[in-house]
Enzyme design. Structure first.
Site, PDB file in Angstrom:
ATOM      1  N   LEU A 176       0.811  -1.217   0.000  1.00 35.80           N
ATOM      2  CA  LEU A 176       0.000   0.000   0.000  1.00 35.80           C
ATOM      3  C   LEU A 176       0.844   1.267   0.000  1.00 35.80           C
ATOM      4  CD1 LEU A 176      -2.573  -1.105   2.764  1.00 35.80           C
ATOM      5  CD2 LEU A 176      -2.607  -1.634   0.309  1.00 35.80           C
TER       6      LEU A 176
ATOM      7  N   LYS B 283       2.676   5.411 -10.980  1.00 33.42           N
ATOM      8  CA  LYS B 283       1.849   4.264 -10.581  1.00 33.42           C
ATOM      9  C   LYS B 283       1.864   3.186 -11.666  1.00 33.42           C
ATOM     10  CE  LYS B 283      -0.164   4.172  -7.183  1.00 33.42           C
ATOM     11  NZ  LYS B 283       0.270   3.798  -5.815  1.00 33.42           N
TER      12      LYS B 283
ATOM     13  N   TYR C  19       2.163  11.540 -11.521  1.00 29.76           N
ATOM     14  CA  TYR C  19       1.669  10.555 -10.565  1.00 29.76           C
ATOM     15  C   TYR C  19       1.214   9.295 -11.294  1.00 29.76           C
ATOM     16  CZ  TYR C  19      -1.319   8.379  -7.030  1.00 29.76           C
ATOM     17  OH  TYR C  19      -1.895   7.490  -6.158  1.00 29.76           O
TER      18      TYR C  19
ATOM     19  N   PRO D 150     -42.217  14.588  40.203  1.00 37.20           N
ATOM     20  CA  PRO D 150     -43.134  13.737  40.987  1.00 37.20           C
ATOM     21  C   PRO D 150     -44.556  14.290  41.019  1.00 37.20           C
ATOM     22  CG  PRO D 150     -41.037  13.951  42.120  1.00 37.20           C
ATOM     23  CD  PRO D 150     -40.981  14.899  40.962  1.00 37.20           C
TER      24      PRO D 150
ATOM     25  N   ASN E  98     -11.016   7.378  -6.145  1.00 33.43           N
ATOM     26  CA  ASN E  98     -10.887   8.120  -4.891  1.00 33.43           C
ATOM     27  C   ASN E  98     -11.449   7.294  -3.740  1.00 33.43           C
ATOM     28  OD1 ASN E  98      -9.988  11.010  -5.669  1.00 33.43           O
ATOM     29  ND2 ASN E  98     -11.608  10.539  -7.131  1.00 33.43           N
TER      30      ASN E  98
END
Length: 369
Positions: A53, A107, A103, A281, A132
Site C-alpha cells: 500500500l 503508478k 503521478y 413527581p 478516490n
C-alpha cells in the site's frame, strides 16, 4: 498468516491494520517510511501475504513520485525474490495510472514491475486500480477532496470548489477493506485483469458539499441523514470522524416548566420525531388525543402510569411503567392519554412520534382521560 503491510501508517494502511488486528488471527509486519530498513529484509523472508500500500500522493518534488511508487516497489520485489518468497501480493494502484501525468506514470511504472515479477515467478497478484477512497483517518489536503471538505466544513473553514459539476468516482474505505480481506482468501472480483471494488459511488462535487453542509446544520435542525442511501451513510460517518475533539457534543433546547421538561433529539420527515420527556413527581402530562399521529413511550427511569380512554367511551385503561423493566407502550390514534409520575424521583420517558410536531397542523386535541 504472517502479513506484510507496506504503507501501514497511511490512510488505507491504518484502516487495514486496525481491521486485521481486530480479527486477532494474523501476525502483522508493519512497514512504513519511518520503519528501520533492515526489517524489510526479514519481513520479505517470512511473510505469507503482502499488502503493498506504500506510495507517494503529493510530494514536494515530482521526482519523489517515481521514488515512492516505482523504486520502492522494485526494492520490495528484489527482497522477496532473494528469499524465493512466492507470497501473494495485493497492490493498491490508482485509476490515475491510465493518465499521462507524473503521478499516473509512476503508478503505471510500479504496476509494470509487479506484473512482470508475478508472471516470471508464478506469483498470485491482486492489482487494484482504486478510484478516490474516502473514510475515517484520511488526511485533508492530501488523500482526497472529501477529506479536505470534511475537515474544513467541520471547523467553519472555507473550501474551494472550482467546478461544482465535476463528477467523482468514490469507494468507501470499509468496502475496500472488505475486498482486501476477501483477497486473503482468494475471493476477488476482476474486470479486464484488474481487481475491483464492486461498490462505486458516482457523485458531483456539489452533491458532496451540499450533504456535508446539511450534516453540519443537522445539529440545529435535528435532522439525520438518509441511512438507506449507502453513499450518504458512508459520507456521514466520514464527516463525524473529522469533528474537532472539542466539538463532539452539542446542546439541545430544553422546554422546561414546573412540570419538568420536554426536549427534541431528532426530527425527520420520513421517520418522525424522537424526544425525551422528564416529569417531576406527581405530575401528569397529556390529556389529549390524535387523529393520525401515533407515538411510542419508553420509560427509562422512575415509576409511572399511562392511562388511555377511547374517545366517546368511558372505560379507562392503565399501564404501569417503570425504568426497572423497559417496555414500549404504543399510543394509538383516537385514544386520549396521559402519563403520570407516581414515583418519588423524576420520570424519564423516551418518546417517538411518527411525524415531527407541526404547529400549523398539530393534530393534538385536548380532552381529559
Amino acid at each position: 498468516m504472517k502479513i506484510l503491510i507496506t504503507g501501514s501508517s497511511g490512510f488505507i494502511g491504518r484502516n487495514l491494520t486496525a481491521e486485521l488486528k481486530s480479527r486477532n488471527v494474523h501476525e502483522l509486519f508493519l512497514y512504513d517510511v519511518d520503519t528501520n530498513e533492515e526489517l524489510l529484509d526479514r519481513y520479505a523472508k517470512e511473510c505469507d501475504f503482502v499488502f503493498h500500500l506504500a506510495g507517494i500522493n503529493r510530494p514536494k518534488d515530482e521526482a519523489e513520485f517515481l521514488e515512492g511508487n516505482r523504486d520502492f516497489t522494485a526494492i520490495l520485489l528484489q527482497k522477496l525474490k532473494e528469499h524465493d518468497n512466492k507470497a501473494p501480493i495485493l497492490v493498491s494502484s490508482s485509476v490515475q495510472a491510465e493518465l499521462d501525468n507524473p503521478y499516473g506514470r509512476s503508478k503505471k511504472a510500479g504496476e509494470e514491475l509487479l506484473i512482470k515479477y508475478a508472471e516470471e515467478n508464478g506469483i498470485n497478484l491482486f492489482l487494484y486500480r482504486l478510484p478516490n477512497v474516502f473514510g475515517k483517518w484520511s488526511r485533508p489536503n492530501y488523500n482526497s477532496a472529501v477529506a479536505t471538505f470534511c475537515h474544513n466544513i467541520a471547523r467553519d473553514l472555507p473550501i474551494q470548489v472550482n467546478d461544482p459539476n465535476t463528477v467523482l468516482r468514490l469507494v468507501y474505505i470499509d468496502d475496500v477493506l472488505c475486498e482486501f480481506i476477501n483477497a486473503l482468501e482468494g475471493k476477488v472480483v476482476r474486470e479486464d485483469g484488474y481487481c475491483i471494488i464492486p461498490t462505486v459511488h458516482t457523485v458531483t462535487l456539489q452533491t458532496i458539499v451540499d450533504l456535508l453542509h446539511s450534516f453540519k446544520e443537522s445539529r440545529s435542525t435535528l435532522s439525520v441523514p438518509n441511512m438507506r442511501n449507502a453513499f450518504e451513510k458512508a459520507l456521514y460517518s466520514t464527516y463525524l470522524s473529522f469533528l474537532p475533539e472539542d466539538g463532539f457534543s452539542y446542546t439541545l433546547k430544553m422546554n422546561s416548566d414546573p412540570r419538568g421538561s420536554f426536549t427534541e433529539i431528532i426530527r425527520t420527515a420520513e421517520r418522525g420525531q424522537f424526544s425525551v420527556n422528564i416529569s417531576n413527581p406527581s405530575i401528569t402530562k397529556g390529556n389529549h388525543w390524535h387523529h393520525t399521529k401515533n407515538e411510542k413511550f419508553v420509560v427509562v427511569q422512575g415509576e409511572g402510569v399511562i392511562r388511555f380512554r377511547k374517545i366517546n367511551t368511558e372505560e379507562v385503561i392503565e399501564y404501569k411503567v417503570s425504568g426497572s423493566s423497559i417496555e414500549v407502550v404504543d399510543i394509538p390514534p383516537g385514544y386520549t392519554h396521559t402519563i403520570t409520575n407516581v414515583g418519588e424521583g423524576e420520570l424519564v420517558t423516551f418518546m417517538w412520534a411518527n411525524e415531527p410536531f407541526d404547529p400549523n397542523n398539530p393534530d393534538t386535541i385536548y380532552e381529559e382521560v
